[in-house]
Enzyme design. Structure first.
Site, PDB file in Angstrom:
ATOM      1  N   CYS A   1       0.840  -1.181   0.000  1.00  0.00           N
ATOM      2  CA  CYS A   1       0.000   0.000   0.000  1.00  0.00           C
ATOM      3  C   CYS A   1       0.882   1.241   0.000  1.00  0.00           C
ATOM      4  O   CYS A   1       1.438   1.623   1.029  1.00  0.00           O
ATOM      5  CB  CYS A   1      -0.920   0.000   1.222  1.00  0.00           C
ATOM      6  SG  CYS A   1      -2.105   1.357   1.199  1.00  0.00           S
TER       7      CYS A   1
ATOM      8  N   GLU B   1      -3.000   0.094  -6.747  1.00  0.00           N
ATOM      9  CA  GLU B   1      -1.872  -0.763  -7.133  1.00  0.00           C
ATOM     10  C   GLU B   1      -1.561  -0.447  -8.586  1.00  0.00           C
ATOM     11  O   GLU B   1      -2.395   0.140  -9.289  1.00  0.00           O
ATOM     12  CB  GLU B   1      -2.233  -2.255  -7.007  1.00  0.00           C
ATOM     13  CG  GLU B   1      -2.539  -2.739  -5.600  1.00  0.00           C
ATOM     14  CD  GLU B   1      -1.297  -2.993  -4.760  1.00  0.00           C
ATOM     15  OE1 GLU B   1      -0.177  -2.651  -5.197  1.00  0.00           O
ATOM     16  OE2 GLU B   1      -1.460  -3.523  -3.646  1.00  0.00           O
TER      17      GLU B   1
END
Length: 236
Positions: A2, A108
């Site tokens: 993350c 992502e």
DNA sequence: CCAGACGTTGTT
DNA sequence: GTCTGG
DNA sequence: CCAGACGTTGTT
DNA sequence: GTCTGG
């Protein structure tokens, strides 16, 4: 992992899920579409049994650090090794150093088969982009040369669940209900009690959608980050 | 003993 | 500060 | 995470 | 290539 995420709601809408938001001094950390490391993020901490929501700098700077720059590397903390890493071990053991990092999605980047082709950003979110919290750790840091003390945090990661494994083999620890969030901040919980919280999110809750390549640059922080480009996405 | 790291991810 | 490596 | 920098000296 | 900054 993350390394970029969203917290798109306005204070008053966020308060429906996180009541502490209603008492925010200002809207720092709200209506964010592209939150990047070293920026101030919105978090909930508990002190003396009372919860406070406020800004923390993303990228943990341990209290013993000589240089604030180390924070840029401490953006994530692996759940599997939390109890052994010098930078995190003491923090996870103390409830006052655990925090909730408020979010409603994360990004992502998919790598195309052709390594020369650009990576493709995608956004992960719950149904209706419902807000949740990343499990976080935070601490104070005082610059050796003096000056204001700095509160910094890191986001805990774990294995990816089946749903997002095709995107990446890691995912942030997501606390999606009040019970799990209460448990993460509860001083009564030791490492063994916290372990079940640090598992991948159950499958069936996260949706992966294409994001706009403008999200690549952290200077772009508007709703356009979540608007998929017209070109068909072949990698999903 | 002192010196040096202390972190994660992705890629080769 | 605390652990690891030499 | 991605984007962008990455260097020193001397002179104005 | 690798580090820093956001």
């Amino acid at each position: 992992m993350c390394g970029r995420y969203t917290n798109t709601l306005k204070r008053e809408d966020l308060a429906r899920i996180f009541p502490e938001a209603a008492h925010l001094a200002d809207a720092t950390g709200c209506e964010r579409f592209n939150i990047a490391p070293t920026q101030d993020v919105l978090a909930v901490v508990e002190r003396k049994g009372e919860r406070r929501m406020g800004p923390l700098r993303w990228g943990l700077v341990p209290f013993w650090a000589k240089d604030v720059k180390i924070g840029a590397k401490m953006v994530n903390a692996r759940a599997e090794t939390l109890d052994s890493k010098p930078a995190f071990r003491d923090l996870v053991a103390q409830a006052r150093s655990r925090c909730l990092v408020v979010a409603d999605g994360y990004y992502e980047w998919l790598r195309p088969e052709d390594p020369k082709a650009p990576k493709v950003p995608v956004h992960m979110a719950l149904a209706g982009r419902r807000p949740f919290a990343f499990a976080g750790l935070w601490t104070w840091w005082r610059p050796p040369e003096g000056g204001e003390r700095l509160a910094t945090c890191t986001i805990v990661t774990t294995r990816a669940n089946a749903e997002v494994a095709h995107v990446h083999d890691r995912m942030p620890v997501m606390l999606c209900d009040d019970d799990s969030r209460d448990a993460w901040l509860d001083p009564a919980n030791d490492a063994a009690a916290l372990a079940p919280l640090l598992e991948p999110l159950a499958a069936g809750l996260l949706t992966v959608t294409p994001a706009n390549p403008c999200v690549n640059s952290h200077v772009n922080d508007g709703p356009e980050c979540l608007e998929a480009p017209d070109a068909p996405l072949t990698l999903l």
